[in-house]
Design a protein around this motif. Structure first.
Motif, PDB file in Angstrom:
ATOM      1  N   TYR A  53      31.795  49.680  84.935  1.00 45.97           N
ATOM      2  CA  TYR A  53      31.314  48.533  85.706  1.00 45.97           C
ATOM      3  C   TYR A  53      31.767  47.238  85.046  1.00 45.97           C
ATOM      4  O   TYR A  53      31.674  47.090  83.826  1.00 45.97           O
ATOM      5  CB  TYR A  53      29.782  48.573  85.814  1.00 45.97           C
ATOM      6  CG  TYR A  53      29.167  47.339  86.403  1.00 45.97           C
ATOM      7  CD1 TYR A  53      29.237  47.085  87.770  1.00 45.97           C
ATOM      8  CD2 TYR A  53      28.523  46.411  85.584  1.00 45.97           C
ATOM      9  CE1 TYR A  53      28.684  45.946  88.313  1.00 45.97           C
ATOM     10  CE2 TYR A  53      27.955  45.274  86.126  1.00 45.97           C
ATOM     11  CZ  TYR A  53      28.045  45.044  87.482  1.00 45.97           C
ATOM     12  OH  TYR A  53      27.492  43.914  88.021  1.00 45.97           O
ATOM     13  N   SER A  54      32.234  46.337  85.850  1.00 47.51           N
ATOM     14  CA  SER A  54      32.654  45.031  85.347  1.00 47.51           C
ATOM     15  C   SER A  54      31.647  43.973  85.783  1.00 47.51           C
ATOM     16  O   SER A  54      31.087  44.048  86.886  1.00 47.51           O
ATOM     17  CB  SER A  54      34.038  44.679  85.896  1.00 47.51           C
ATOM     18  OG  SER A  54      34.359  43.328  85.607  1.00 47.51           O
ATOM     19  N   GLU A  55      31.408  42.986  84.914  1.00 43.49           N
ATOM     20  CA  GLU A  55      30.453  41.924  85.252  1.00 43.49           C
ATOM     21  C   GLU A  55      30.933  41.083  86.429  1.00 43.49           C
ATOM     22  O   GLU A  55      30.163  40.356  87.039  1.00 43.49           O
ATOM     23  CB  GLU A  55      30.219  41.031  84.031  1.00 43.49           C
ATOM     24  CG  GLU A  55      29.450  41.721  82.920  1.00 43.49           C
ATOM     25  CD  GLU A  55      29.150  40.791  81.766  1.00 43.49           C
ATOM     26  OE1 GLU A  55      29.761  39.703  81.717  1.00 43.49           O
ATOM     27  OE2 GLU A  55      28.305  41.137  80.933  1.00 43.49           O
ATOM     28  N   ASN A  56      32.220  41.195  86.756  1.00 42.28           N
ATOM     29  CA  ASN A  56      32.746  40.457  87.902  1.00 42.28           C
ATOM     30  C   ASN A  56      32.413  41.133  89.230  1.00 42.28           C
ATOM     31  O   ASN A  56      32.530  40.531  90.292  1.00 42.28           O
ATOM     32  CB  ASN A  56      34.277  40.318  87.782  1.00 42.28           C
ATOM     33  CG  ASN A  56      34.682  39.535  86.546  1.00 42.28           C
ATOM     34  OD1 ASN A  56      33.990  38.594  86.165  1.00 42.28           O
ATOM     35  ND2 ASN A  56      35.786  39.925  85.922  1.00 42.28           N
ATOM     36  N   GLU A  57      31.970  42.404  89.161  1.00 42.47           N
ATOM     37  CA  GLU A  57      31.626  43.130  90.374  1.00 42.47           C
ATOM     38  C   GLU A  57      30.143  42.933  90.684  1.00 42.47           C
ATOM     39  O   GLU A  57      29.332  42.685  89.788  1.00 42.47           O
ATOM     40  CB  GLU A  57      31.936  44.611  90.191  1.00 42.47           C
ATOM     41  CG  GLU A  57      33.404  44.910  89.933  1.00 42.47           C
ATOM     42  CD  GLU A  57      33.638  46.387  89.741  1.00 42.47           C
ATOM     43  OE1 GLU A  57      33.205  47.168  90.600  1.00 42.47           O
ATOM     44  OE2 GLU A  57      34.257  46.762  88.726  1.00 42.47           O
ATOM     45  N   PRO A  58      29.770  43.055  91.966  1.00 46.57           N
ATOM     46  CA  PRO A  58      28.353  42.906  92.327  1.00 46.57           C
ATOM     47  C   PRO A  58      27.532  44.061  91.762  1.00 46.57           C
ATOM     48  O   PRO A  58      27.927  45.224  91.867  1.00 46.57           O
ATOM     49  CB  PRO A  58      28.384  42.936  93.859  1.00 46.57           C
ATOM     50  CG  PRO A  58      29.647  43.645  94.205  1.00 46.57           C
ATOM     51  CD  PRO A  58      30.630  43.300  93.131  1.00 46.57           C
ATOM     52  N   SER A 112      22.656  44.490  85.082  1.00 50.78           N
ATOM     53  CA  SER A 112      22.573  43.984  86.458  1.00 50.78           C
ATOM     54  C   SER A 112      21.270  44.355  87.147  1.00 50.78           C
ATOM     55  O   SER A 112      20.978  43.866  88.233  1.00 50.78           O
ATOM     56  CB  SER A 112      23.753  44.523  87.278  1.00 50.78           C
ATOM     57  OG  SER A 112      23.605  45.903  87.554  1.00 50.78           O
ATOM     58  N   THR A 127      27.338  45.862  96.739  1.00 49.36           N
ATOM     59  CA  THR A 127      27.424  44.824  97.783  1.00 49.36           C
ATOM     60  C   THR A 127      26.233  44.863  98.732  1.00 49.36           C
ATOM     61  O   THR A 127      26.076  43.969  99.559  1.00 49.36           O
ATOM     62  CB  THR A 127      28.714  45.007  98.599  1.00 49.36           C
ATOM     63  OG1 THR A 127      28.707  46.304  99.222  1.00 49.36           O
ATOM     64  CG2 THR A 127      29.937  44.886  97.697  1.00 49.36           C
ATOM     65  N   TYR A 144      26.188  47.827  83.266  1.00 49.11           N
ATOM     66  CA  TYR A 144      25.540  48.122  84.542  1.00 49.11           C
ATOM     67  C   TYR A 144      24.031  47.896  84.439  1.00 49.11           C
ATOM     68  O   TYR A 144      23.400  47.353  85.341  1.00 49.11           O
ATOM     69  CB  TYR A 144      25.855  49.559  84.941  1.00 49.11           C
ATOM     70  CG  TYR A 144      25.858  49.808  86.423  1.00 49.11           C
ATOM     71  CD1 TYR A 144      26.128  48.785  87.325  1.00 49.11           C
ATOM     72  CD2 TYR A 144      25.594  51.073  86.934  1.00 49.11           C
ATOM     73  CE1 TYR A 144      26.140  49.015  88.679  1.00 49.11           C
ATOM     74  CE2 TYR A 144      25.610  51.314  88.278  1.00 49.11           C
ATOM     75  CZ  TYR A 144      25.886  50.283  89.153  1.00 49.11           C
ATOM     76  OH  TYR A 144      25.890  50.515  90.498  1.00 49.11           O
ATOM     77  N   ILE A 191      30.530  52.326  92.870  1.00 51.98           N
ATOM     78  CA  ILE A 191      30.253  50.981  92.386  1.00 51.98           C
ATOM     79  C   ILE A 191      30.101  49.991  93.543  1.00 51.98           C
ATOM     80  O   ILE A 191      29.297  49.050  93.475  1.00 51.98           O
ATOM     81  CB  ILE A 191      31.376  50.518  91.434  1.00 51.98           C
ATOM     82  CG1 ILE A 191      31.389  51.374  90.167  1.00 51.98           C
ATOM     83  CG2 ILE A 191      31.224  49.043  91.076  1.00 51.98           C
ATOM     84  CD1 ILE A 191      30.212  51.165  89.257  1.00 51.98           C
ATOM     85  N   TRP A 192      30.839  50.211  94.625  1.00 49.89           N
ATOM     86  CA  TRP A 192      30.837  49.270  95.754  1.00 49.89           C
ATOM     87  C   TRP A 192      29.480  49.162  96.440  1.00 49.89           C
ATOM     88  O   TRP A 192      29.254  48.260  97.246  1.00 49.89           O
ATOM     89  CB  TRP A 192      31.908  49.672  96.776  1.00 49.89           C
ATOM     90  CG  TRP A 192      31.894  51.129  97.158  1.00 49.89           C
ATOM     91  CD1 TRP A 192      32.623  52.123  96.595  1.00 49.89           C
ATOM     92  CD2 TRP A 192      31.099  51.731  98.179  1.00 49.89           C
ATOM     93  NE1 TRP A 192      32.342  53.334  97.188  1.00 49.89           N
ATOM     94  CE2 TRP A 192      31.417  53.110  98.169  1.00 49.89           C
ATOM     95  CE3 TRP A 192      30.163  51.270  99.085  1.00 49.89           C
ATOM     96  CZ2 TRP A 192      30.810  54.025  99.042  1.00 49.89           C
ATOM     97  CZ3 TRP A 192      29.565  52.164  99.955  1.00 49.89           C
ATOM     98  CH2 TRP A 192      29.890  53.525  99.930  1.00 49.89           C
ATOM     99  N   SER A 236      32.894  54.674 102.590  1.00 49.87           N
ATOM    100  CA  SER A 236      32.777  53.272 102.174  1.00 49.87           C
ATOM    101  C   SER A 236      32.214  52.383 103.278  1.00 49.87           C
ATOM    102  O   SER A 236      31.824  51.246 103.014  1.00 49.87           O
ATOM    103  CB  SER A 236      34.140  52.753 101.728  1.00 49.87           C
ATOM    104  OG  SER A 236      35.085  52.861 102.780  1.00 49.87           O
TER     105      SER A 236
END
Length: 300
Positions: free
Chosen positions: A60-65, A91, A40, A88, A36-37, A12
């Motif tokens: 994937y959530s829309e709140n995540e980058p 995005s 960023t 996803y 998913i991270w 990470s």
């Protein structure tokens, strides 16, 4: 970092590499879920995870980058499962609109030269040593994805290559795929694809061969021989007009071209002889003409 024996999970700490543009971990032994991270990373354009042991659903959530700058995604030959991540796909902003992207090679400003990147184009693996910034591909083949193909994929207008083959997808090919005017290679072939219905028409879809849809017996329409609403094969294209040749030539057009060619040829010859240029060609024509005249006089 491709073609090694790396195992375990993706560290990470890569999230701290804010200027990273290319991450190629293909052909290793990494056993992990989808990272998913990585969303960023504000400059990430190429993500290759092919031929590893990645598994699980891509949730994937829309709140995540999201990976808004991503241009190339290759997660083929893994063990991913579940539905294709429609949220996803939303995005992928740079795949939706490439008009503002400068035409240059990825890594240009960082003087970064990538390892050769393998892209499966029309069933053939091609090596790219330099990647143009407007080149966009998605390869999610040879996994365990199921369900329908999301309509949102048809909004990724700059896609050049799309490969969903060797999954367990069902349903229709989205009509929005007709919007993919830049698409050069499409693969929806088996083994377990169960797509049905009409193949979208227009734009690039008229150029894809039959094997792009191979094994999907429920599909119909051009370029397949099966017509929609019927089990009978489609009739071959009909050429109208007088065609007295096995090649379907219209002899009216042939004679028109022949006549125009004769007129242009005589005109060019007259101008050439009048202006006496080029001299070498004029001399050859004159010598040939003299030979013909001597023969006519001899037999006259």
């Amino acid at each position: 970092m491709t073609n090694n024996s790396f195992s375990g999970q993706i560290p990470s700490t890569l999230a701290d590499c804010q200027y990273l543009e290319v991450l190629n971990l293909g052909n290793n032994k990494i056993n992990d879920t989808f990272p998913i991270w990585l969303g960023t990373l504000p400059q990430l354009k190429v993500l290759v995870l092919r031929r590893n042991y990645f598994h699980g659903e891509i949730i994937y959530s829309e709140n995540e980058p999201g990976l808004s700058t991503l241009r190339i995604l290759d997660i083929s030959h893994n063990e991913f499962s579940g539905f294709l991540p429609s949220t996803y796909f939303k995005s992928f902003k740079d795949m939706m609109n490439s008009s503002g992207i400068p035409l240059q090679y990825i890594g240009y400003y960082n003087y970064y030269r990538t390892d050769p990147l393998l892209v499966t184009l029309k069933g053939v693996d091609i090596k790219f040593h330099m990647i143009l910034s407007i080149f966009s591909t998605i390869d999610m083949s040879s996994n365990k994805f199921e369900g329908k193909i999301p309509e949102i994929v048809g909004n990724l207008f700059s896609l050049r290559v799309l490969n969903f083959s060797h999954n367990k997808l069902t349903g229709h090919i989205p009509s929005s795929f007709g919007n993919l005017e830049a698409l050069e290679s499409l693969d929806l072939s088996p083994t377990s694809l169960l797509l049905v219905g009409l193949i979208p028409e227009g734009n690039q879809f008229n150029t894809f061969p039959n094997d792009s849809y191979g094994g999907n017996l429920g599909l119909c329409g051009f370029p397949l021989s099966k017509r929609c609403g019927s089990d009978e094969p489609s009739a071959p294209p009909v050429f109208h007009g007088e065609t007295n040749s096995a090649f379907g030539l219209d002899w009216k057009l042939v004679m028109m071209g022949y006549g125009c060619g004769m007129v242009c040829g005589f005109s060019a010859g007259y101008i050439m002889l009048t202006l006496q240029t080029p001299k070498w060609l004029v001399k050859r024509v004159q010598r040939f003409g003299n030979k013909v005249l001597r023969r006519l006089r001899r037999y006259g």
